[in-house]
Design a protein around this motif. Structure first.
Motif, mmCIF file in Angstrom:
data_model
loop_
_atom_site.group_PDB
_atom_site.id
_atom_site.type_symbol
_atom_site.label_atom_id
_atom_site.label_comp_id
_atom_site.label_asym_id
_atom_site.label_seq_id
_atom_site.Cartn_x
_atom_site.Cartn_y
_atom_site.Cartn_z
ATOM 1 N N THR A 202 36.454 33.696 27.389
ATOM 2 C CA THR A 202 37.581 33.964 28.290
ATOM 3 C C THR A 202 38.386 35.190 27.888
ATOM 4 O OG1 THR A 202 38.956 32.426 27.013
ATOM 5 C CG2 THR A 202 37.815 31.536 28.941
ATOM 6 N N ASN A 203 38.392 35.547 26.587
ATOM 7 C CA ASN A 203 39.214 36.687 26.169
ATOM 8 C C ASN A 203 38.400 37.942 25.874
ATOM 9 O OD1 ASN A 203 37.995 35.950 23.800
ATOM 10 N ND2 ASN A 203 39.858 35.202 22.799
ATOM 11 N N GLY A 204 37.088 37.891 26.089
ATOM 12 C CA GLY A 204 36.264 39.089 25.987
ATOM 13 C C GLY A 204 36.058 39.627 24.584
ATOM 14 N N ASN A 205 36.258 38.797 23.544
ATOM 15 C CA ASN A 205 36.083 39.293 22.177
ATOM 16 C C ASN A 205 34.708 38.992 21.595
ATOM 17 O OD1 ASN A 205 36.282 36.543 21.796
ATOM 18 N ND2 ASN A 205 37.839 36.652 20.170
ATOM 19 N N LEU A 206 33.787 38.445 22.434
ATOM 20 C CA LEU A 206 32.414 38.125 22.026
ATOM 21 C C LEU A 206 32.364 37.102 20.895
ATOM 22 C CD1 LEU A 206 30.600 41.588 22.214
ATOM 23 C CD2 LEU A 206 30.408 39.669 23.783
ATOM 24 N N VAL A 207 33.402 36.272 20.810
ATOM 25 C CA VAL A 207 33.448 35.204 19.804
ATOM 26 C C VAL A 207 33.867 33.910 20.501
ATOM 27 C CG1 VAL A 207 34.606 34.319 17.737
ATOM 28 C CG2 VAL A 207 33.954 36.734 17.866
ATOM 29 N N ILE A 208 33.114 32.835 20.232
ATOM 30 C CA ILE A 208 33.456 31.499 20.723
ATOM 31 C C ILE A 208 33.880 30.663 19.524
ATOM 32 C CG2 ILE A 208 32.658 29.459 21.972
ATOM 33 C CD1 ILE A 208 32.645 31.986 23.682
ATOM 34 N N GLU A 209 35.096 30.124 19.561
ATOM 35 C CA GLU A 209 35.561 29.268 18.472
ATOM 36 C C GLU A 209 35.315 27.805 18.826
ATOM 37 O OE1 GLU A 209 37.695 31.517 19.902
ATOM 38 O OE2 GLU A 209 37.869 33.070 18.349
ATOM 39 N N TYR B 61 26.603 39.875 29.451
ATOM 40 C CA TYR B 61 26.265 40.192 28.063
ATOM 41 C C TYR B 61 26.883 39.171 27.107
ATOM 42 C CZ TYR B 61 25.821 42.705 23.654
ATOM 43 O OH TYR B 61 25.518 43.041 22.352
ATOM 44 N N SER B 62 28.155 38.830 27.312
ATOM 45 C CA SER B 62 28.810 37.851 26.431
ATOM 46 C C SER B 62 28.186 36.466 26.579
ATOM 47 C CB SER B 62 30.309 37.790 26.724
ATOM 48 O OG SER B 62 30.566 37.224 27.998
ATOM 49 N N SER B 63 27.676 36.155 27.773
ATOM 50 C CA SER B 63 27.062 34.838 28.002
ATOM 51 C C SER B 63 25.828 34.618 27.134
ATOM 52 C CB SER B 63 26.670 34.676 29.478
ATOM 53 O OG SER B 63 27.789 34.735 30.319
ATOM 54 N N VAL B 64 25.150 35.719 26.780
ATOM 55 C CA VAL B 64 23.894 35.584 26.032
ATOM 56 C C VAL B 64 23.994 36.097 24.600
ATOM 57 C CG1 VAL B 64 22.534 35.727 28.145
ATOM 58 C CG2 VAL B 64 22.959 37.808 26.848
ATOM 59 N N ASN B 65 25.147 36.678 24.205
ATOM 60 C CA ASN B 65 25.216 37.332 22.896
ATOM 61 C C ASN B 65 26.411 36.969 22.024
ATOM 62 O OD1 ASN B 65 22.967 39.358 22.527
ATOM 63 N ND2 ASN B 65 23.677 39.943 24.564
ATOM 64 N N ALA B 66 27.364 36.184 22.501
ATOM 65 C CA ALA B 66 28.569 35.920 21.714
ATOM 66 C C ALA B 66 28.237 35.205 20.410
ATOM 67 C CB ALA B 66 29.555 35.093 22.540
ATOM 68 N N ASP B 67 29.044 35.463 19.379
ATOM 69 C CA ASP B 67 28.928 34.736 18.110
ATOM 70 C C ASP B 67 29.726 33.436 18.196
ATOM 71 O OD1 ASP B 67 27.454 36.823 17.121
ATOM 72 O OD2 ASP B 67 29.109 37.716 15.984
ATOM 73 N N VAL B 68 29.326 32.444 17.401
ATOM 74 C CA VAL B 68 30.026 31.160 17.362
ATOM 75 C C VAL B 68 30.672 30.999 15.989
ATOM 76 C CG1 VAL B 68 29.842 28.667 17.613
ATOM 77 C CG2 VAL B 68 28.370 30.165 18.974
ATOM 78 N N HIS B 69 31.985 30.806 15.973
ATOM 79 C CA HIS B 69 32.719 30.509 14.752
ATOM 80 C C HIS B 69 33.062 29.020 14.758
ATOM 81 C CE1 HIS B 69 34.219 34.933 14.121
ATOM 82 N NE2 HIS B 69 32.907 34.812 14.108
ATOM 83 N N THR B 70 32.555 28.285 13.777
ATOM 84 C CA THR B 70 32.825 26.854 13.672
ATOM 85 C C THR B 70 33.886 26.633 12.601
ATOM 86 O OG1 THR B 70 30.555 26.343 14.321
ATOM 87 C CG2 THR B 70 31.812 24.584 13.272
ATOM 88 N N ILE B 71 34.966 25.963 12.967
ATOM 89 C CA ILE B 71 36.135 25.818 12.106
ATOM 90 C C ILE B 71 36.411 24.335 11.914
ATOM 91 C CG2 ILE B 71 38.608 26.319 11.910
ATOM 92 C CD1 ILE B 71 37.880 28.655 14.039
#
Length: 660
Positions: free
Chosen positions: A294-301, A381-391
């Motif tokens: 949603t924020n376009g930073n290519l990171v999913i928390e 691009y973000s749909s197929v390439n974002a990184d996942v940060h698990t916290i």
């Protein structure tokens, strides 16, 4: 209008149940003019033809030469059939003619004056067989699959336990062609400026954006209303649809009120129907672990509690799968290096040019991160390439564990294979692939495919934990898995261990924990320890988030491994009598068999559908009568909706129908 011959020549014979002639642009179609009274005299008589689309029109003289420019409308008398009492005329449209329903008028001039007659209507479609058409695709097997095929498979579930769901695109079913043309007619673009819309319909880029917006109903009188709740009382649950025909006919019959309800695979499948009907090559794509950034930073928390419960703390999300379409076209607006497959997503997620649509985004542009190009490449691009940060969060919301995964999002992108009912992996079209098993760097989560096994691994300075499902989960059987813990240090450790399972929908965070287990283990220096575990609260069609958190009691260091997986339902078995000798317009029998794998009796409603095999969608007993109405490969599908649960059990069979 020589319907039979023209339909065959233009590969539109599936549309023989429509009233008007259906042809493809850039190729000639034949008409025959019967003259009463005297024969045609080329010295004193002339014939002109006028074709009209709205207020656009073209008038062409009928000549004796077929060598006319292919860039404009022309007509000529068949040189091999010079019967001047019965004129055989070929009418040829440019390869850039606009898509739509045309009116056709004939003028005959002689020394006695001029006579005219409205001959009728014809429908003009794009032409993937014509090399001058912007949708030309050079391989016949792909044209058969992506333009003419009226059935297919939609892939769901998770990457390691794919579900191939049958879908009937219903291209040739009564009312479907008309509904697809109506979709263009009731679009905001057409209502605002009919002339401009008709002119723009020459361009598949324009058509695809109009259709992408018109499949959903957020901004217009679109076909489908989305619903991602559990309440479908005002309509039909998205999982109950078996094909596009019922949806499109219901929409047209209602006066263009949105049909309730759709989710991503329904939106995509209906769009695939419309694009194929209009002559634009189209296929349905599934992106597994699709990021919604949603924020376009290519990171999913993603957030977890200390005991392994996944928390809903982020606006970002990862859908287990998301379904869109690709359409094949030239991109003269972007340059030929962007030609080919283009992503279009009719599921309403964000606005593009002020409207809920997405694409066409060239797949080559997504792969090369050409975020400077139109349309919507950054979003895909973000749909197929974002990184996942698990916290991992403590009870006071302090961060007590962290890991990063660069492989999870877009881990598998696939479509149906050409000519075969199986999956084709196209992940490499969207992204430059890394090694199959990535290096286990510090604090990296690693997802590894090992045949039918699931393996999620996470590592820290002191310990590594592996979460492994020992076989594909099946409805009616317990889920069996292993937790393997490795002490990487030369001192003993006392570890708390927490196991947690949550059910979830494919498109949002899990619900409350339905199973958990807690304990402690002692690890000797450098010891490896394996804990077998299982739980039995399993229902078909479920998605499960399973997590394990290990806590070093001495250092308070925590490490998490998690896996999301789906439960496979059993399949219906379809058998057809005299399967190898089926011909059109003859009656055949099929049977559907279901073997109950559950430990309790079940009952449900059996529904059978098959475009070109049976009329409409029918509730049925175990034996079904088939009357094929055309030759070709057809899909017969059956679904059993079990009462008192949300489980639907499906099966399908591909059947070859021979000509008489």
């Amino acid at each position: 209008m020589e319907l039979a011959e023209n339909l065959q020549r233009h590969r539109t014979n599936g549309f023989s149940n429509t009233e008007a002639l259906v042809v493809r642009r850039g190729a000639p179609f034949q008409i025959t003019v019967q003259l009463k009274g005297r024969p045609f005299d080329p010295r004193t008589d002339s014939v002109r033809i006028k074709v009209t689309l709205g207020r656009l029109y073209a008038v062409m003289p009928v000549t004796f030469s077929g060598r006319n420019p292919s860039s404009r409308w022309n007509a000529y008398i068949d040189p091999n059939n010079l019967d001047f009492q019965r004129l055989s005329i070929f009418v040829s449209s440019p390869a850039s003619a606009s898509v739509g329903r045309y009116k056709f008028q004939l003028y005959v001039s002689s020394q006695d004056g001029q006579r005219s007659a409205v001959v009728g209507d014809f429908t003009m479609l794009c032409n993937p067989w014509c090399s001058d058409d912007a949708v030309y695709i050079p391989f016949e097997d792909q044209r058969e699959e992506y333009v003419l095929s009226d059935s297919g498979l939609l892939f769901m579930g998770t990457p390691l336990n794919l579900i191939a769901r049958p879908w009937s695109f219903d291209l040739y079913e009564p009312g479907v062609l008309e509904a697809c043309l109506d979709l263009l007619k009731v679009s905001p673009q057409h209502i605002k400026n009919k002339r401009k819309d008709y002119m723009n319909r020459a361009n598949p880029v324009y058509i695809s954006r109009v259709v992408s917006a018109m499949i959903n109903s957020e901004d217009d009188r679109g076909v489908l209303k989305g619903n991602w709740t559990d309440d479908f009382k005002q309509g039909v649950s998205p999982s109950r649809w078996t094909g596009s025909g019922d949806i499109l006919r219901l929409w047209a019959k209602s006066g263009y009120s949105p049909v309730k309800y759709g989710q991503c695979w329904v939106f995509a499948a209906v769009m695939c129907t419309v694009m194929r009907v209009l002559g634009i090559p189209c296929r349905v794509i599934t992106n597994f672990n699709s990021a919604h950034d949603t924020n376009g930073n290519l990171v999913i928390e993603e957030y977890y509690s200390e005991t392994g419960q996944k928390l809903n703390r982020s606006q970002d999300s990862i859908w287990n799968f998301h379904v869109w379409v690709e359409c094949w076209m030239r991109r003269t607006d972007l340059g030929q290096d962007m030609d080919g497959w283009q992503v279009l997503d009719p599921t309403p997620q964000q606005r593009s040019g002020g409207v809920f649509c997405c694409g066409p985004a060239p797949v080559k542009g997504i792969r090369n991160q050409r975020t400077d190009l139109i349309y919507d490449i950054p979003f895909v691009y973000s749909s197929v390439n974002a990184d996942v940060h698990t916290i991992i969060l403590s009870g006071q919301d302090h961060v007590v564990g962290f890991s990063k995964d660069t492989e999870k999002v877009g881990s598998l992108i696939c479509t149906k294979a050409v000519g075969y009912p199986r999956m084709q992996n196209i992940t490499g079209d969207y992204k430059y692939l890394k090694s199959t098993i990535p290096k286990q760097n510090m604090n990296d989560n690693v997802i590894i495919s090992t045949g039918s096994f699931y393996l999620s691994a996470s590592t820290s300075k002191g310990v590594t934990v592996f979460l492994t499902l020992t076989k594909s989960p099946v409805a009616g059987e317990p889920i069996v898995f292993l937790v393997k813990v490795m002490n990487k240090q030369k001192r003993p450790k006392m570890m708390n261990i927490h196991l947690n399972a949550q059910a979830k929908e494919y498109n949002h965070s899990p619900s409350e924990t339905f199973w958990e287990k807690h304990g402690a283990i002692q690890l000797a220096p450098m010891e490896e320890h394996i804990l077998p575990a299982q739980y039995e609260e399993v229902v078909g069609d479920d998605l499960i988030n399973l997590a394990v958190v290990l806590e070093d009691i001495a250092t308070r260091e925590r490490v998490l491994a998690s896996e999301e997986f789906n439960i496979s339902s059993p399949e219906l078995i379809i058998q057809v009598a005299e399967e190898n000798s089926m011909v059109s317009n003859k009656e055949f029998a099929a049977t559907v068999t279901f073997t109950n794998p559950f430990s309790h009796p079940v009952s449900g409603i059996l529904t059978v559908a098959g475009a070109g095999l049976i009329a409409g969608t029918n509730q049925a007993s175990q034996t079904i009568t088939l009357i094929p109405n055309m030759a070709g490969v057809k899909m017969l599908q059956a679904s059993l909706s079990l009462l008192d649960t949300n489980i639907t059990i499906r099966g399908f069979k591909m059947i070859s129908i021979n000509s008489i």
